[in-house]
Design an enzyme around this catalytic site. Structure first.
Site, PDB file in Angstrom:
ATOM      1  N   GLU A 190       2.308  -6.145 -11.616  1.00 29.92           N
ATOM      2  CA  GLU A 190       3.598  -6.065 -11.073  1.00 29.92           C
ATOM      3  C   GLU A 190       3.719  -7.067  -9.966  1.00 29.92           C
ATOM      4  O   GLU A 190       2.514  -7.521  -9.381  1.00 29.92           O
ATOM      5  CB  GLU A 190       3.889  -4.691 -10.453  1.00 29.92           C
ATOM      6  CG  GLU A 190       4.153  -3.589 -11.323  1.00 29.92           C
ATOM      7  CD  GLU A 190       3.966  -2.372 -10.553  1.00 29.92           C
ATOM      8  OE1 GLU A 190       4.204  -2.092  -9.353  1.00 29.92           O
ATOM      9  OE2 GLU A 190       3.248  -1.401 -11.206  1.00 29.92           O
TER      10      GLU A 190
ATOM     11  N   CYS B 225       5.830 -11.171  -3.629  1.00 30.17           N
ATOM     12  CA  CYS B 225       4.683 -10.146  -3.506  1.00 30.17           C
ATOM     13  C   CYS B 225       3.830 -10.199  -4.744  1.00 30.17           C
ATOM     14  O   CYS B 225       4.517  -9.855  -5.733  1.00 30.17           O
ATOM     15  CB  CYS B 225       5.029  -8.885  -2.960  1.00 30.17           C
ATOM     16  SG  CYS B 225       3.663  -7.566  -2.992  1.00 30.17           S
TER      17      CYS B 225
ATOM     18  N   CYS C 242      -7.286  -1.481  -9.033  1.00 23.18           N
ATOM     19  CA  CYS C 242      -7.994  -1.730  -7.690  1.00 23.18           C
ATOM     20  C   CYS C 242      -9.020  -0.919  -7.638  1.00 23.18           C
ATOM     21  O   CYS C 242      -9.115   0.344  -8.111  1.00 23.18           O
ATOM     22  CB  CYS C 242      -7.057  -1.691  -6.680  1.00 23.18           C
ATOM     23  SG  CYS C 242      -7.605  -1.922  -5.080  1.00 23.18           S
TER      24      CYS C 242
ATOM     25  N   CYS D  87      -7.753   3.700  -2.068  1.00 23.35           N
ATOM     26  CA  CYS D  87      -7.097   4.305  -1.141  1.00 23.35           C
ATOM     27  C   CYS D  87      -6.242   5.536  -1.430  1.00 23.35           C
ATOM     28  O   CYS D  87      -5.631   5.494  -2.707  1.00 23.35           O
ATOM     29  CB  CYS D  87      -5.967   3.247  -0.411  1.00 23.35           C
ATOM     30  SG  CYS D  87      -6.901   1.898   0.310  1.00 23.35           S
TER      31      CYS D  87
ATOM     32  N   CYS E 224      -2.507   5.355  -2.505  1.00 23.59           N
ATOM     33  CA  CYS E 224      -2.034   4.329  -2.932  1.00 23.59           C
ATOM     34  C   CYS E 224      -1.987   4.310  -4.757  1.00 23.59           C
ATOM     35  O   CYS E 224      -2.932   4.750  -5.196  1.00 23.59           O
ATOM     36  CB  CYS E 224      -2.720   3.046  -2.724  1.00 23.59           C
ATOM     37  SG  CYS E 224      -2.371   1.510  -3.680  1.00 23.59           S
TER      38      CYS E 224
ATOM     39  N   CYS F 142       3.709  -0.152  -5.126  1.00 21.84           N
ATOM     40  CA  CYS F 142       2.841  -0.950  -5.955  1.00 21.84           C
ATOM     41  C   CYS F 142       2.004  -0.336  -6.719  1.00 21.84           C
ATOM     42  O   CYS F 142       1.365   0.648  -6.429  1.00 21.84           O
ATOM     43  CB  CYS F 142       2.273  -2.210  -5.252  1.00 21.84           C
ATOM     44  SG  CYS F 142       2.919  -3.651  -5.871  1.00 21.84           S
TER      45      CYS F 142
HETATM   46  N1  SAH Z   1      -5.819  -4.432  -1.088  1.00 20.44           N
HETATM   47  C1  SAH Z   1      -4.867  -4.874  -0.167  1.00 20.44           C
HETATM   48  C2  SAH Z   1      -3.692  -5.029  -0.509  1.00 20.44           C
HETATM   49  C3  SAH Z   1      -2.890  -4.116  -1.021  1.00 20.44           C
HETATM   50  S1  SAH Z   1      -1.245  -3.391  -0.906  1.00 20.44           S
HETATM   51  C4  SAH Z   1      -5.018  -3.857   1.088  1.00 20.44           C
HETATM   52  O1  SAH Z   1      -5.564  -2.861   1.142  1.00 20.44           O
HETATM   53  O2  SAH Z   1      -4.495  -4.401   2.300  1.00 20.44           O
HETATM   54  C5  SAH Z   1      -0.582  -4.074   0.725  1.00 20.44           C
HETATM   55  C6  SAH Z   1      -0.478  -2.766   1.934  1.00 20.44           C
HETATM   56  O3  SAH Z   1       0.465  -1.723   1.083  1.00 20.44           O
HETATM   57  C7  SAH Z   1      -1.805  -2.181   2.155  1.00 20.44           C
HETATM   58  O4  SAH Z   1      -1.745  -2.045   3.827  1.00 20.44           O
HETATM   59  C8  SAH Z   1      -1.738  -0.899   1.364  1.00 20.44           C
HETATM   60  O5  SAH Z   1      -2.507   0.174   2.102  1.00 20.44           O
HETATM   61  C9  SAH Z   1      -0.312  -0.359   1.506  1.00 20.44           C
HETATM   62  N2  SAH Z   1       0.288   0.572   0.542  1.00 20.44           N
HETATM   63  C10 SAH Z   1      -0.438   1.067  -0.753  1.00 20.44           C
HETATM   64  N3  SAH Z   1       0.068   1.891  -0.986  1.00 20.44           N
HETATM   65  C11 SAH Z   1       1.366   2.364  -0.192  1.00 20.44           C
HETATM   66  C12 SAH Z   1       2.274   3.227  -0.296  1.00 20.44           C
HETATM   67  N4  SAH Z   1       2.420   3.998  -1.412  1.00 20.44           N
HETATM   68  N5  SAH Z   1       3.143   3.168   0.616  1.00 20.44           N
HETATM   69  C13 SAH Z   1       3.114   2.214   1.616  1.00 20.44           C
HETATM   70  N6  SAH Z   1       2.224   1.319   1.693  1.00 20.44           N
HETATM   71  C14 SAH Z   1       1.347   1.321   0.857  1.00 20.44           C
END
Ligand code: SAH
Length: 357
Positions: A90, A104, A111, A115, A118, A334
């Site tokens: 995406e 973005c 991934c 987390c 996520c 995302c």
């Molecule tokens: N792997 C990288 C980029 C990922 S996405 C990282 O961890 O930073 C960018 C941000 O979006 C990260 O801070 C991630 O934790 C956050 N994120 C992921 N899922 C989310 C969600 N459901 N709601 C809000 N933020 C989210």
């Protein structure tokens, strides 16, 4: 067939030189692609017909197909791209103010970081994206713009861990910043990482021109180990030390991202402890209210909790921003769109219930 976007400008130049075509023709082709938003070699009307033919026989510009395109009322647009091997990623276009056009982009299919809140990591990582696939996202998104709009910012915050795929990401960002590429200032590009100390130090050593954001999400290792399983391998201390090195080497203030999960990491004591570990650094704390993911047991924080959390940090002297949601109603935490079984409808009104960030 070669993916044109996988070639560096120098490699493309060399391809032209091998055919005794003057170098400025390569520059012309690049201008068509990045500046004039051409979709095919045939559109590059000031290149000789037989050169266009040779280019068409050798290279493909597009390897990904737009499998879904969603639009929200606030101007946010999201693309689900299907790659040549059928995998999907995406990418998003966000419109802010009059001129800010942020994209973005994703760096991996899936991934590996895991987390727990996520959507991107729920099925693990499949593979790295190629440089060409990363650049191609930029071009697909650029094509959504009106002729008078220009891409201004890039956030590498889509699916995947950017520092897990730096070798392919950095050449893609170089294309984004080159004057004969997309011409986006490096200072308007943010790389967001889960916190890989080695990758952060590598960027620091290279005097990285990009802005760095580190996803912290917890003020201590016990909680962070639960929310960000990758943390068990590194620990907050080594991440902060690497972030300090990044600042010392580049002079660029680091952003700490903190996703607020209702009742989990959004209490006053978390904020006080976060202030204690981040204090003294020229840092910005970016608070992101969770964008709930279907099927996961986490919910957004209460509005009052967000305000209180931010105030405590501010009283401790830290710079704080709350990231407001964009793209309401297009499936956009995302990774969610990618995981849907069938192709979603183009109609954003009936899109998913999860707003984007
Ligand atoms: N792997 C990288 C980029 C990922 S996405 C990282 O961890 O930073 C960018 C941000 O979006 C990260 O801070 C991630 O934790 C956050 N994120 C992921 N899922 C989310 C969600 N459901 N709601 C809000 N933020 C989210």
């Amino acid at each position: 067939m070669l993916h044109l976007l996988d070639l560096s400008p120098e490699q493309l130049q060399a391809w032209f030189a091998d055919r005794d075509v003057p170098g400025y023709r390569a520059a012309q082709a690049r201008r068509w692609l990045f500046e004039k938003r051409a979709a095919a070699f045939e559109d590059m009307t000031d290149l000789a017909q037989d050169l266009r033919g040779q280019l068409t026989e050798t290279f493909v510009i597009w390897t990904a197909r737009v499998a879904a395109h969603q639009k929200a009322d606030d101007g946010t647009e999201k693309l689900l791209l299907e790659l040549a091997d059928g995998e999907r990623v995406e990418c998003v276009l966000l419109r802010d103010d009059k001129h800010r056009r942020t994209i973005c982009i994703s760096t991996q299919v899936g991934c590996a970081m895991g987390c727990v809140f996520c959507a991107s990591g729920l099925d693990g990582v499949v593979r790295n994206l190629t440089t060409g696939e990363i650049v191609e996202q930029m071009l697909h998104l650029q094509r959504l713009l009106d002729p008078d709009e220009r891409l201004s910012h890039i956030v590498v915050m889509g699916i995947g861990e950017p520092l897990g795929n730096l070798d392919r990401l950095l050449p893609a960002l170089a294309v984004a910043t080159r004057r004969d590429g997309l011409g986006i200032s490096a200072r308007r590009i943010t790389i967001s990482t889960v916190g890989m100390p080695e990758g952060i130090r590598r960027l620091a050593r290279q005097d990285s021109p990009y802005h760095l954001a580190v996803s912290l999400h917890a003020p201590d290792d016990a909680l962070r180990n639960e929310l960000v399983p990758y943390n068990r391998k590194v620990g907050i201390g080594s991440i902060l030390a690497a972030a300090d090195e990044y600042f010392e080497a580049t002079g660029r203030r680091v952003t700490f991202e903190y996703v607020l999960l209702g009742g989990v990491n959004d209490q006053a004591e978390h904020s006080r402890r976060l202030a204690a570990i981040v204090r003294g650094r020229p840092a910005l704390v970016n608070l992101i209210p969770l964008n709930p993911v279907r099927g996961l047991p986490f919910h957004a924080p209460a509005a009052e909790a967000v305000v209180r959390f931010a105030e405590i940090l501010q009283h401790a002297g830290l710079a704080v921003k709350v990231r407001y949601r964009k793209g309401e109603r297009i499936d956009a935490a995302c990774g969610q769109l990618r995981r849907r079984g069938s192709e979603p409808r183009i109609d954003a009104e009936k899109g998913g219930q999860a707003p984007s960030r």
